[in-house]
Design an enzyme around this catalytic site. Structure first.
Site, PDB file in Angstrom:
ATOM      1  N   ASP A  98      21.592 -40.084  -1.128  1.00 29.53           N
ATOM      2  CA  ASP A  98      21.725 -39.192  -2.288  1.00 29.53           C
ATOM      3  C   ASP A  98      22.749 -38.081  -2.100  1.00 29.53           C
ATOM      4  O   ASP A  98      23.175 -37.472  -3.072  1.00 29.53           O
ATOM      5  CB  ASP A  98      20.369 -38.541  -2.602  1.00 29.53           C
ATOM      6  CG  ASP A  98      19.333 -39.546  -3.087  1.00 29.53           C
ATOM      7  OD1 ASP A  98      19.731 -40.666  -3.453  1.00 29.53           O
ATOM      8  OD2 ASP A  98      18.140 -39.205  -3.094  1.00 29.53           O
TER       9      ASP A  98
ATOM     10  N   ARG B  88      18.896 -24.102  -7.386  1.00 28.19           N
ATOM     11  CA  ARG B  88      19.926 -23.842  -8.381  1.00 28.19           C
ATOM     12  C   ARG B  88      19.358 -23.672  -9.795  1.00 28.19           C
ATOM     13  O   ARG B  88      19.909 -22.934 -10.590  1.00 28.19           O
ATOM     14  CB  ARG B  88      20.949 -24.990  -8.394  1.00 28.19           C
ATOM     15  CG  ARG B  88      21.632 -25.207  -7.058  1.00 28.19           C
ATOM     16  CD  ARG B  88      22.650 -26.342  -7.109  1.00 28.19           C
ATOM     17  NE  ARG B  88      22.072 -27.609  -7.533  1.00 28.19           N
ATOM     18  CZ  ARG B  88      21.370 -28.419  -6.740  1.00 28.19           C
ATOM     19  NH1 ARG B  88      21.140 -28.069  -5.494  1.00 28.19           N
ATOM     20  NH2 ARG B  88      20.896 -29.564  -7.202  1.00 28.19           N
TER      21      ARG B  88
ATOM     22  N   GLU C 271       0.819  -1.207   0.000  1.00 32.80           N
ATOM     23  CA  GLU C 271       0.000   0.000   0.000  1.00 32.80           C
ATOM     24  C   GLU C 271       0.855   1.258   0.000  1.00 32.80           C
ATOM     25  O   GLU C 271       0.553   2.231  -0.710  1.00 32.80           O
ATOM     26  CB  GLU C 271      -0.924   0.013   1.232  1.00 32.80           C
ATOM     27  CG  GLU C 271      -1.903  -1.136   1.278  1.00 32.80           C
ATOM     28  CD  GLU C 271      -1.401  -2.318   2.078  1.00 32.80           C
ATOM     29  OE1 GLU C 271      -2.206  -2.925   2.802  1.00 32.80           O
ATOM     30  OE2 GLU C 271      -0.191  -2.643   1.982  1.00 32.80           O
TER      31      GLU C 271
END
Length: 363
Positions: free
Chosen positions: A203, A210, A55
């Site tokens: 993993d 990225r 605003e």
């Protein structure tokens, strides 16, 4: 009650609000326009916490033309002093004639007080234009304000037969590049990315954004009951990591802290991390949206305990076989009446993969 012009101008305010998709947290995403004689004379959006609200930016752009104008804003103007002064006061001082908000502010510090202050000043003030769209844009802020925990979005990449990894844990890559980029966009809008120790071991992910441009990285959260995160894990690089544990082991805690991690100990009776306490802790840290990229065990625990608000599932056109890992570790059912109901929220192709967005039927 509302005109076609009201909907058209509010759509523009929401379009502006989306410019803050990756930047406003912990504040909501808000856009605002000032309209006089049917023309937009000022626009603004909230860019980041501590910066002027939408605003204020729109009024500054409008200048003297704000007097007698109608203001469209994606969220009820604030009425309290936070990092910045109340927007309701700014609107009153600008002598606007009417304020239309897409939705009330769920923040208990506002919650109707902004609209009430405007009405007391003689300004026509109302809400409810494109409210569902505004709520979707700020679903995490609403969740944190109304129930004291973040909105949890779980992302999964699976084969068409519902497998997320081989039996040995390997999962890179099941889906295509376009789906992976899309997944990074969901990461970028989240305040935190959450995973489990199994995914860290299998993993060794970075869990950073990225593939899309972003001005900031989400907090990375590891659920690691026994503090087994390897000190050389990629996820620890660069700091910005919170490890949720269930034990206090000074030696292991010291190693992780030396890598820049922060540790919270939140045990339950079973010696695991109490997920409800973790969600409340993240809310206390003003986390609006949590993006989960975890293995089937943590996925199953989060889903089973009712902490998953949304599933983003990428289905690749491959078959991996029965021995591979599934999406969730859930109790076996003896009757279909015990199945978990979902609502399909969105369905589309992303590259060569299918993206399904679904929510529990009670959300």
């Amino acid at each position: 009650m509302f005109s076609e012009a009201d909907y058209r101008f509010m759509a523009r305010a929401l379009q502006l609000a989306r410019r803050g998709l990756y930047t406003t947290a912990p504040n909501p995403r808000v856009g605002c326009i000032v309209v006089r004689d049917g023309k937009i004379v000022g626009e603004g959006w909230h860019e980041k916490a501590g910066a002027p609200h939408a605003e204020v930016n729109a009024l500054a752009a409008a200048g003297a033309r704000a007097a007698g104008a109608t203001v469209y804003v994606a969220l009820e103007p604030c009425a309290h002093h936070g990092r910045t002064p109340p927007c309701a006061e700014a609107l009153i001082a600008a002598n606007v004639a009417r304020v239309v908000a897409a939705m009330p502010d769920p923040n208990p510090l506002v919650a109707g007080k902004g609209l009430a202050a405007l009405k007391e000043a003689g300004i026509a003030a109302e809400s409810g234009v494109l409210e569902n769209e505004a709520r979707e844009l700020n679903v995490g802020f609403v969740a944190r304000m109304t129930r004291g925990r973040p909105w949890v979005r779980m992302k999964l990449a699976a084969s068409l037969d519902g497998k997320t990894a081989l039996l040995n844990g390997r999962s890179q890559w099941i889906t295509g590049a376009a789906a992976r980029r899309d997944g990074h966009a969901w990461r970028a809008r989240a305040c935190a990315v959450l995973t489990g120790i199994g995914t860290v071991r299998d993993d060794d992910p970075q869990l950073t954004v990225r593939a899309v441009a972003t001005p900031r990285q989400p907090l990375r959260v590891i659920v690691d009951s026994r503090l087994e995160t390897p000190p050389a894990a990629k996820v620890l690089a660069g700091g910005g990591v919170l490890v949720a544990a269930a034990v206090k082991d000074d030696a292991r805690m010291r190693v992780l802290r030396d890598q820049g991690a922060e540790i919270v100990v939140l045990p339950n009776a079973a010696g695991k991390v109490e997920l409800g306490d973790l969600m409340r802790e993240l809310a206390r840290r003003e986390i609006n949206e949590v993006h989960v990229e975890a293995g089937f065990k943590l996925n199953g625990s989060l889903l089973g305990e009712g902490f998953v608000d949304e599933l983003v599932i990428y289905l690749a056109p491959h078959l991996i076989g029965d021995a591979a890992r599934g999406m969730f570790h859930l109790p076996q059912l003896d009757d279909l009446s015990g199945r978990r109901g979902l609502k399909i929220h969105d369905l589309r192709m992303v590259g060569g993969d299918i993206r399904v967005i679904a929510r529990p039927a009670n959300v």
